[in-house]
Structures are given as C-alpha cells and as structure tokens.
Design an enzyme around this catalytic site. Sequence first.
Site, PDB file in Angstrom:
ATOM      1  N   TRP A  46       0.828  -1.218   0.000  1.00 11.45           N
ATOM      2  CA  TRP A  46       0.000   0.000   0.000  1.00 11.45           C
ATOM      3  C   TRP A  46       0.860   1.264   0.000  1.00 11.45           C
ATOM      4  O   TRP A  46       0.327   2.352  -0.034  1.00 11.45           O
ATOM      5  CB  TRP A  46      -0.960   0.004   1.192  1.00 11.45           C
ATOM      6  CG  TRP A  46      -0.331  -0.416   2.480  1.00 11.45           C
ATOM      7  CD1 TRP A  46       0.310   0.380   3.388  1.00 11.45           C
ATOM      8  CD2 TRP A  46      -0.303  -1.735   3.010  1.00 11.45           C
ATOM      9  NE1 TRP A  46       0.745  -0.356   4.450  1.00 11.45           N
ATOM     10  CE2 TRP A  46       0.377  -1.667   4.246  1.00 11.45           C
ATOM     11  CE3 TRP A  46      -0.785  -2.985   2.574  1.00 11.45           C
ATOM     12  CZ2 TRP A  46       0.604  -2.797   5.044  1.00 11.45           C
ATOM     13  CZ3 TRP A  46      -0.560  -4.087   3.378  1.00 11.45           C
ATOM     14  CH2 TRP A  46       0.124  -3.989   4.586  1.00 11.45           C
ATOM     15  N   GLU A  51      -5.497   0.913   5.921  1.00  8.49           N
ATOM     16  CA  GLU A  51      -5.579   1.426   7.284  1.00  8.49           C
ATOM     17  C   GLU A  51      -6.642   0.706   8.098  1.00  8.49           C
ATOM     18  O   GLU A  51      -6.461   0.451   9.291  1.00  8.49           O
ATOM     19  CB  GLU A  51      -5.839   2.936   7.272  1.00  8.49           C
ATOM     20  CG  GLU A  51      -4.676   3.755   6.716  1.00  8.49           C
ATOM     21  CD  GLU A  51      -3.385   3.543   7.504  1.00  8.49           C
ATOM     22  OE1 GLU A  51      -3.446   3.092   8.666  1.00  8.49           O
ATOM     23  OE2 GLU A  51      -2.314   3.828   6.945  1.00  8.49           O
ATOM     24  N   TYR A  56      -7.379   7.750  14.814  1.00 10.51           N
ATOM     25  CA  TYR A  56      -6.206   7.262  14.093  1.00 10.51           C
ATOM     26  C   TYR A  56      -6.445   7.216  12.580  1.00 10.51           C
ATOM     27  O   TYR A  56      -5.663   7.751  11.785  1.00 10.51           O
ATOM     28  CB  TYR A  56      -5.759   5.876  14.578  1.00 10.51           C
ATOM     29  CG  TYR A  56      -4.777   5.289  13.588  1.00 10.51           C
ATOM     30  CD1 TYR A  56      -3.458   5.704  13.594  1.00 10.51           C
ATOM     31  CD2 TYR A  56      -5.208   4.438  12.578  1.00 10.51           C
ATOM     32  CE1 TYR A  56      -2.562   5.247  12.628  1.00 10.51           C
ATOM     33  CE2 TYR A  56      -4.331   3.989  11.612  1.00 10.51           C
ATOM     34  CZ  TYR A  56      -3.014   4.392  11.651  1.00 10.51           C
ATOM     35  OH  TYR A  56      -2.151   3.968  10.688  1.00 10.51           O
ATOM     36  N   ASP A  66      -0.847   5.896  17.047  1.00 10.97           N
ATOM     37  CA  ASP A  66      -1.204   4.484  17.161  1.00 10.97           C
ATOM     38  C   ASP A  66      -0.321   3.877  18.244  1.00 10.97           C
ATOM     39  O   ASP A  66       0.393   4.597  18.953  1.00 10.97           O
ATOM     40  CB  ASP A  66      -1.059   3.762  15.820  1.00 10.97           C
ATOM     41  CG  ASP A  66       0.398   3.547  15.465  1.00 10.97           C
ATOM     42  OD1 ASP A  66       1.261   4.288  15.968  1.00 10.97           O
ATOM     43  OD2 ASP A  66       0.681   2.610  14.686  1.00 10.97           O
ATOM     44  N   CYS A  75      18.145  -0.307  19.759  1.00 11.14           N
ATOM     45  CA  CYS A  75      18.572   1.082  19.883  1.00 11.14           C
ATOM     46  C   CYS A  75      19.825   1.362  19.042  1.00 11.14           C
ATOM     47  O   CYS A  75      20.068   2.505  18.639  1.00 11.14           O
ATOM     48  CB  CYS A  75      18.821   1.428  21.346  1.00 11.14           C
ATOM     49  SG  CYS A  75      17.342   1.264  22.378  1.00 11.14           S
TER      50      CYS A  75
END
Length: 367
Positions: free
Chosen positions: A36, A49, A132, A150, A211
């Site tokens: 998408w 979505e 959202y 979200d 991280c």
Amino acid sequence: MARPEVHPPKLDDALVARLRSELLAWYAGAARDLPWRRTRDPFAIWLSEVMLQQTRVEAVVGYWQRFLDALPTIEALAAADEDQVLALWSGLGYYRRARALQAAAQRVVALHGGRLPADPAALADLPGFGPYTTGAVASIAFGLAEPLVDGNVARVFARWFELELEPHGGPWRRTNWGLARALLVADQPGAWNQALMELGATVCTPRSPRCGACPVASDCRARAAGRTAELPLPPKKRAVVEVHVEALLAESPAGVLLVRRPPGGRNPGLFELPTRELAAPGRPPAGLWPGDFGTPKLEPHWEAADEASPFRHAITHHRIRVEARRVGLKPAVARRLAASSAYDLVPRERLESLPLSGLTAKIIAAF
DNA sequence: AACTCGGGGGT
DNA sequence: ACCCCAGAGTT
C-alpha cells in the site's frame, strides 16, 4: 493518593529539528516495501488502514491485494453483496471493521460522489474512521497536515520523552496527540507519520528495542536513563475468560451444515458450525444443536462420529476450547434441515465464498 | 472510563 | 504462554 508525576516534555526547537530530519532521513532509506506504499489511490490506502487496525502488517498483506482484486473501487464495494465483503475479510477478525468499511463506502457514494473527501472532519464522520484512521487517511492519502497516534507512535513517544502515563487514559491521550501535532512535519505529513510508525514497528519495538539501529537514540530520554525496558508502562491486564464449546461438522454428500449468526451479538452474519456451549469440559449441556438458536434437533439423525482432538483458539481475552466432531448426515435429513430457515447446507467448494470466522474455517479444514 | 471485539503473528 | 498490534464502537 498522589497521581504519578507526569513529565511534560520540553520541545525546544533544536530537538524538534533533529528528530524530524534524522527520522525522515532514516525512513527514506529504511521504509519497508509494503504494497500500500506503492499506490496513491485513496481507497487502497484507506483499505490498508482499516485492515491494519489492531492487526499486524504480516497478517494484512495477503488480504489487502485479494480484496482490491475483487472490489477495486469505492463504488464496487458500496454495491457489493455483504456476504462477499465479509468473505473477503474471513480470517482477519474484528468483522465489524468490514461492515463499517462497506457502510462508509455507501455513504461516500451517496454524499461525496464516490470519492473519499479530502477533509478530516468529513472523514471523521464516516463509519470506522476514529482518530487514528482519520489522521492516517488525511495525511497519507491526501497530504493534509493531520497527526496520528497508534500503538507504535505512543511507544516511541513514551521512550523519547520518558513518559510515565497510564495507557489509554485522558492524560495519555492528550499528551500523545499533543506531541503528534507539535512534531508533525507539515509539508510531508504522510512521510512523517509513517516514519514514526515504522520506527516503532521495526526498531523501537515493545521488547528488545534495537537502539543501535535507531537514528535518534542520542535524543532518547528512556535510553539515556536505561529505562527502555520499562517504558511505556504496561496496560492493565484483563481477566481471561475460559470458554468451552462443542461443535459439529455435520456433512452429507450435498455439503456441510452451517448456521448463520443472528444480527447483534458476536460475529453477526457470519456462518459457523452448529455449536453449543459446555458448562465444563466434557459435560454436555441440556441444549439442542445448535444450542444458541433453539432449532431442530440433530442428535438422532447422524450415523457415525469422528472425534477430533480439542481445538484451542484465543481471541482477545477469551480462551476457547472446542471439542469438534464430524458426523455423517443422511441425505434426507440433510435436505429437511437445509429447508428449514435455521440451517444452510453448503457444498465444500462454495465455502470460500462464504463469510466464515477463522475458528470455523480452521475446524472445517481439519476434517 | 471501561468493555467488547469469538484474530493472529512474533517472541 | 504471553504480548500487543497502523483502533473503533458501545455502554
């Protein structure tokens, strides 16, 4: 009792500028090649979505293309048979989304000439458009400067800004949406919003965040404090509900006996096997097949039964244990039952065109 | 604010 | 086994 202290994040201009430029640059190179993201068709983006609500990317990919192949436009969706829409959704779960999607498509045809309106307020009025989805479609499909929050975004914010907020409450909502709006990159809102979500989905993950791969690790307060593992705060656990049911795969040469869920309640409109709830495992209830519906009695009419090992199925906070068995139905009995409004007799080759819940499909496939 | 949604994949 | 997901609707 004192409320837990909230640290309102200070957003100085230099920090905002760094977060924006570093994250956008990272996203330009690290974005996953999701189908998408290859289209600019608002309907296709909208569909993605809705499918992605509470559902992982990995589960959606196959469904999205199949749905678009069958119903490529808002007009086609609006005019489609509801059974077809639900069948295209079978296995994705949260079937209310599919109903809302079609209802919204019908309203878009009636009110907006079949084209999704490029207006957040008008979008938010459509069924299935919560905060959202409104922000996602507005920013990604139409390039409007609308924020979104979200689960990924809230997790990223909780770590960047070391937020200790009880999940989903008022302060949590106000803080996250306020941050999302303050950080939004107005001239490329779609890329920014997706970059935030992408970071949460692929780097700033709930457990074991990577991280070392994070483009803004040096600006992360949770990282600096060694608290990435404890933020965001965990949601309150819901009690698990144990459910024990008995299901019957009653089959004749003409097909499988199914019942259609009534309107209201769970899975309205979906087909399932005749099922009755057990008071406890192995303790048959007094009810008839199918227990929920009070319809014709099946038990005297089957010929032989194959037991299957219990199916276990988990959905939200339910743990469902299904004792299933396949029984042979005499053709005359099958015809009589199919003629009653309570049952449908469906040939196996037609099953894929019907809306079945994931559990139902799983049991049928096992025999 | 709390509850439901009768999924499902990653870890 | 547990977590939690590109949430929304209802009560």
